[in-house]
Design a protein around this motif. Sequence first.
Motif, PDB file in Angstrom:
ATOM      1  N   TRP A  15      62.943  -1.502  11.642  1.00  0.00           N
ATOM      2  CA  TRP A  15      62.699  -1.422  13.386  1.00  0.00           C
ATOM      3  C   TRP A  15      61.528  -1.975  13.808  1.00  0.00           C
ATOM      4  O   TRP A  15      61.546  -2.336  14.645  1.00  0.00           O
ATOM      5  CB  TRP A  15      63.276  -0.006  13.656  1.00  0.00           C
ATOM      6  CG  TRP A  15      65.116   0.208  13.621  1.00  0.00           C
ATOM      7  CD1 TRP A  15      65.339   0.962  12.793  1.00  0.00           C
ATOM      8  CD2 TRP A  15      65.712  -0.467  14.267  1.00  0.00           C
ATOM      9  NE1 TRP A  15      66.771   0.897  12.870  1.00  0.00           N
ATOM     10  CE2 TRP A  15      67.072  -0.060  13.879  1.00  0.00           C
ATOM     11  CE3 TRP A  15      65.646  -1.638  15.395  1.00  0.00           C
ATOM     12  CZ2 TRP A  15      68.255  -0.495  14.195  1.00  0.00           C
ATOM     13  CZ3 TRP A  15      67.016  -1.811  15.595  1.00  0.00           C
ATOM     14  CH2 TRP A  15      68.186  -1.532  15.370  1.00  0.00           C
ATOM     15  N   TYR A  16      60.683  -1.500  13.151  1.00  0.00           N
ATOM     16  CA  TYR A  16      59.197  -2.060  13.602  1.00  0.00           C
ATOM     17  C   TYR A  16      58.926  -3.412  13.382  1.00  0.00           C
ATOM     18  O   TYR A  16      58.481  -4.302  14.394  1.00  0.00           O
ATOM     19  CB  TYR A  16      58.048  -1.472  12.856  1.00  0.00           C
ATOM     20  CG  TYR A  16      57.699  -0.007  13.551  1.00  0.00           C
ATOM     21  CD1 TYR A  16      57.651   0.212  14.824  1.00  0.00           C
ATOM     22  CD2 TYR A  16      57.335   0.982  12.513  1.00  0.00           C
ATOM     23  CE1 TYR A  16      57.289   1.695  15.157  1.00  0.00           C
ATOM     24  CE2 TYR A  16      56.897   2.397  12.952  1.00  0.00           C
ATOM     25  CZ  TYR A  16      57.161   2.452  14.461  1.00  0.00           C
ATOM     26  OH  TYR A  16      56.835   3.812  14.826  1.00  0.00           O
ATOM     27  N   PHE A  17      59.757  -4.192  12.288  1.00  0.00           N
ATOM     28  CA  PHE A  17      59.506  -5.558  12.360  1.00  0.00           C
ATOM     29  C   PHE A  17      60.640  -6.233  13.319  1.00  0.00           C
ATOM     30  O   PHE A  17      60.235  -7.214  13.865  1.00  0.00           O
ATOM     31  CB  PHE A  17      60.104  -6.119  10.921  1.00  0.00           C
ATOM     32  CG  PHE A  17      59.733  -7.346  10.491  1.00  0.00           C
ATOM     33  CD1 PHE A  17      58.508  -7.893  10.605  1.00  0.00           C
ATOM     34  CD2 PHE A  17      60.842  -8.218  10.392  1.00  0.00           C
ATOM     35  CE1 PHE A  17      58.346  -9.192  10.246  1.00  0.00           C
ATOM     36  CE2 PHE A  17      60.691  -9.808   9.948  1.00  0.00           C
ATOM     37  CZ  PHE A  17      59.364 -10.142  10.036  1.00  0.00           C
ATOM     38  N   ALA A  31      51.800  -1.019  12.635  1.00  0.00           N
ATOM     39  CA  ALA A  31      50.888  -2.101  11.829  1.00  0.00           C
ATOM     40  C   ALA A  31      51.079  -2.026  10.487  1.00  0.00           C
ATOM     41  O   ALA A  31      51.278  -3.361  10.105  1.00  0.00           O
ATOM     42  CB  ALA A  31      49.150  -1.747  12.195  1.00  0.00           C
ATOM     43  N   ASP A  32      51.353  -0.825   9.854  1.00  0.00           N
ATOM     44  CA  ASP A  32      51.484  -1.005   8.375  1.00  0.00           C
ATOM     45  C   ASP A  32      52.884  -1.704   8.215  1.00  0.00           C
ATOM     46  O   ASP A  32      53.135  -2.231   7.202  1.00  0.00           O
ATOM     47  CB  ASP A  32      51.808   0.487   7.995  1.00  0.00           C
ATOM     48  CG  ASP A  32      50.442   1.094   7.876  1.00  0.00           C
ATOM     49  OD1 ASP A  32      49.371   0.436   7.726  1.00  0.00           O
ATOM     50  OD2 ASP A  32      50.411   2.369   8.113  1.00  0.00           O
ATOM     51  N   ALA A  33      53.935  -1.320   8.966  1.00  0.00           N
ATOM     52  CA  ALA A  33      55.351  -2.119   8.698  1.00  0.00           C
ATOM     53  C   ALA A  33      55.227  -3.663   8.914  1.00  0.00           C
ATOM     54  O   ALA A  33      55.688  -4.181   8.064  1.00  0.00           O
ATOM     55  CB  ALA A  33      56.256  -1.507   9.659  1.00  0.00           C
ATOM     56  N   ALA A  37      64.303  -2.238   2.758  1.00  0.00           N
ATOM     57  CA  ALA A  37      63.435  -1.763   3.561  1.00  0.00           C
ATOM     58  C   ALA A  37      63.635  -0.316   3.986  1.00  0.00           C
ATOM     59  O   ALA A  37      64.878  -0.173   4.315  1.00  0.00           O
ATOM     60  CB  ALA A  37      63.344  -2.719   4.810  1.00  0.00           C
ATOM     61  N   THR A  38      62.529   0.302   4.304  1.00  0.00           N
ATOM     62  CA  THR A  38      62.677   1.756   4.841  1.00  0.00           C
ATOM     63  C   THR A  38      63.273   1.438   6.623  1.00  0.00           C
ATOM     64  O   THR A  38      63.117   0.331   6.909  1.00  0.00           O
ATOM     65  CB  THR A  38      61.437   2.425   4.881  1.00  0.00           C
ATOM     66  OG1 THR A  38      60.543   1.893   5.612  1.00  0.00           O
ATOM     67  CG2 THR A  38      60.821   2.598   3.610  1.00  0.00           C
ATOM     68  N   ARG A  39      63.588   2.336   7.051  1.00  0.00           N
ATOM     69  CA  ARG A  39      64.066   2.483   8.346  1.00  0.00           C
ATOM     70  C   ARG A  39      63.098   1.975   9.379  1.00  0.00           C
ATOM     71  O   ARG A  39      63.283   1.254  10.138  1.00  0.00           O
ATOM     72  CB  ARG A  39      64.845   3.655   8.821  1.00  0.00           C
ATOM     73  CG  ARG A  39      65.370   3.645  10.264  1.00  0.00           C
ATOM     74  CD  ARG A  39      66.101   4.945  10.570  1.00  0.00           C
ATOM     75  NE  ARG A  39      67.454   4.929   9.563  1.00  0.00           N
ATOM     76  CZ  ARG A  39      67.836   5.958   9.166  1.00  0.00           C
ATOM     77  NH1 ARG A  39      67.297   7.209   9.472  1.00  0.00           N
ATOM     78  NH2 ARG A  39      68.834   6.348   8.557  1.00  0.00           N
ATOM     79  N   SER A  97      57.599   7.962   6.691  1.00  0.00           N
ATOM     80  CA  SER A  97      57.636   7.194   8.106  1.00  0.00           C
ATOM     81  C   SER A  97      56.299   6.472   8.147  1.00  0.00           C
ATOM     82  O   SER A  97      55.210   7.151   7.844  1.00  0.00           O
ATOM     83  CB  SER A  97      57.644   7.996   9.056  1.00  0.00           C
ATOM     84  OG  SER A  97      57.486   7.478  10.389  1.00  0.00           O
ATOM     85  N   ILE A  98      56.347   5.150   8.425  1.00  0.00           N
ATOM     86  CA  ILE A  98      55.147   4.475   8.318  1.00  0.00           C
ATOM     87  C   ILE A  98      54.849   3.910   9.951  1.00  0.00           C
ATOM     88  O   ILE A  98      55.619   4.179  10.794  1.00  0.00           O
ATOM     89  CB  ILE A  98      55.086   3.348   7.592  1.00  0.00           C
ATOM     90  CG1 ILE A  98      56.173   2.244   7.590  1.00  0.00           C
ATOM     91  CG2 ILE A  98      54.907   3.702   5.941  1.00  0.00           C
ATOM     92  CD1 ILE A  98      56.088   0.994   6.863  1.00  0.00           C
TER      93      ILE A  98
END
Length: 75
Positions: free
Chosen positions: A35-37, A11-13, A29-31, A7-8
């Motif tokens: 979702w953050y993007f 801001a990192d995502a 992409a990771t989950r 999990s990131i």
Amino acid sequence: MTDQTKSIGFADAIRICVKEKYAHFEGRATRSEYWYFYLFNFIFNVICQIAASSIATIMSSHSKEEAIIDGILYI
């Protein structure tokens, strides 16, 4: 945790999606990246819509009071 399930943060995502993976169409992409993007795009679009509607309302109204009321109703 493996690299794919790590999990990131928000801001990192965004940094990874914009700088590293934006035009890279291989892999997944990771989950949290996805979702953050998506959240970033949603918030950015809402801000742009509010700004555009406010500018359009101010430019089309005759008085400041009408512009404020029209902008609130539109939002």
